[in-house]
Design a protein around this motif. Structure first.
Motif, PDB file in Angstrom:
ATOM      1  N   TRP A  41     -17.150 -20.032 -30.059  1.00 49.65           N
ATOM      2  CA  TRP A  41     -16.108 -19.122 -29.589  1.00 49.65           C
ATOM      3  C   TRP A  41     -14.780 -19.618 -30.155  1.00 49.65           C
ATOM      4  O   TRP A  41     -14.260 -20.629 -29.722  1.00 49.65           O
ATOM      5  N   ILE A  63     -25.256 -15.433 -25.502  1.00 48.13           N
ATOM      6  CA  ILE A  63     -24.866 -14.067 -25.830  1.00 48.13           C
ATOM      7  C   ILE A  63     -24.615 -13.938 -27.326  1.00 48.13           C
ATOM      8  O   ILE A  63     -25.186 -13.074 -27.994  1.00 48.13           O
ATOM      9  N   ALA A  64     -23.770 -14.800 -27.867  1.00 41.81           N
ATOM     10  CA  ALA A  64     -23.424 -14.713 -29.294  1.00 41.81           C
ATOM     11  C   ALA A  64     -24.647 -14.917 -30.181  1.00 41.81           C
ATOM     12  O   ALA A  64     -24.835 -14.201 -31.159  1.00 41.81           O
ATOM     13  N   TYR A  91     -26.975 -18.761 -20.933  1.00 47.07           N
ATOM     14  CA  TYR A  91     -25.753 -18.062 -21.312  1.00 47.07           C
ATOM     15  C   TYR A  91     -24.551 -18.870 -20.824  1.00 47.07           C
ATOM     16  O   TYR A  91     -23.901 -18.517 -19.840  1.00 47.07           O
ATOM     17  N   PHE A 102     -20.640  -7.926 -18.794  1.00 40.07           N
ATOM     18  CA  PHE A 102     -20.153  -8.103 -20.161  1.00 40.07           C
ATOM     19  C   PHE A 102     -20.825  -7.159 -21.141  1.00 40.07           C
ATOM     20  O   PHE A 102     -21.885  -6.590 -20.873  1.00 40.07           O
ATOM     21  N   ALA A 104     -21.238  -7.137 -25.646  1.00 38.41           N
ATOM     22  CA  ALA A 104     -20.967  -7.861 -26.889  1.00 38.41           C
ATOM     23  C   ALA A 104     -21.483  -7.039 -28.059  1.00 38.41           C
ATOM     24  O   ALA A 104     -22.530  -6.393 -27.959  1.00 38.41           O
ATOM     25  N   VAL A 116     -19.210 -12.210 -33.396  1.00 36.30           N
ATOM     26  CA  VAL A 116     -19.667 -11.510 -32.190  1.00 36.30           C
ATOM     27  C   VAL A 116     -18.456 -11.345 -31.290  1.00 36.30           C
ATOM     28  O   VAL A 116     -17.787 -12.315 -30.957  1.00 36.30           O
ATOM     29  N   LEU A 118     -17.056 -10.302 -27.692  1.00 38.84           N
ATOM     30  CA  LEU A 118     -17.491 -10.240 -26.290  1.00 38.84           C
ATOM     31  C   LEU A 118     -16.337  -9.768 -25.421  1.00 38.84           C
ATOM     32  O   LEU A 118     -15.217 -10.266 -25.550  1.00 38.84           O
ATOM     33  N   ALA A 120     -15.549  -8.861 -21.141  1.00 35.70           N
ATOM     34  CA  ALA A 120     -16.185  -9.107 -19.853  1.00 35.70           C
ATOM     35  C   ALA A 120     -15.205  -8.954 -18.696  1.00 35.70           C
ATOM     36  O   ALA A 120     -13.985  -9.007 -18.870  1.00 35.70           O
TER      37      ALA A 120
END
Length: 154
Positions: A41, A63-64, A91, A102, A104, A116, A118, A120
């Motif tokens: 991130w 997630i990514a 996650y 969320f 993505a 990616v 995201l 949320a």
């Protein structure tokens, strides 16, 4: 072709965050092949702490990693109902930022997923399918100077 000016990630993220009032928005970028395509991130707004900086994901993890591997959007309207507490460790960003809903999307460049994005909420708000579509439609012009949201047919 050489890009004249670097893409302003923070400005792009802020535009989307402000328009939709998301609690959290982040962009994970794919690291080089030498680093085995891990994701980190890199650009974040609305974070509660700096714990996100320590999260490093491989393809298919988190997630990514999931969005990177599949190349498809990932929407969870209610984390507690759809993922559950027993699977939260898969996650890490959800626990680190107390995210409850969320969405993505993958960002492509040269027909490969390079990032990616995201978005949320925390607490009672949910990223609904309708809101997710609106977000994706906003992300297209916002990120199009540098990325596109689908793999381009040659």
């Amino acid at each position: 072709m050489c890009d004249q000016t670097p893409f302003n990630y923070e400005q792009a993220l802020k535009k989307i965050k402000d328009k939709f009032h998301f609690d959290f928005i982040a962009l994970a970028l794919v690291q080089s092949a030498e680093l085995r395509y891990v994701l980190k991130w890199e650009h974040v707004l609305g974070n509660k702490s700096d714990r996100y900086r320590r999260i490093v994901l491989q393809s298919g993890k988190g997630i990514a990693g999931n969005v990177f591997k599949t190349g498809k959007p990932f929407l969870v309207e209610n984390v507690e109902r759809e993922i559950g507490k027993t699977d939260l460790f898969n996650y890490p960003i959800l626990g680190a930022e107390s995210l409850t809903s969320f969405g993505a999307i993958p960002l492509y460049k040269e027909n490969r997923v390079k990032g990616v994005l995201l978005v949320a909420f925390r607490d009672d708000q949910e990223v609904t399918p309708d809101l997710f579509e609106q977000f994706k439609n906003e992300a297209i012009p916002t990120f199009s100077p540098y990325y596109h949201l689908e793999m381009v047919e040659e």
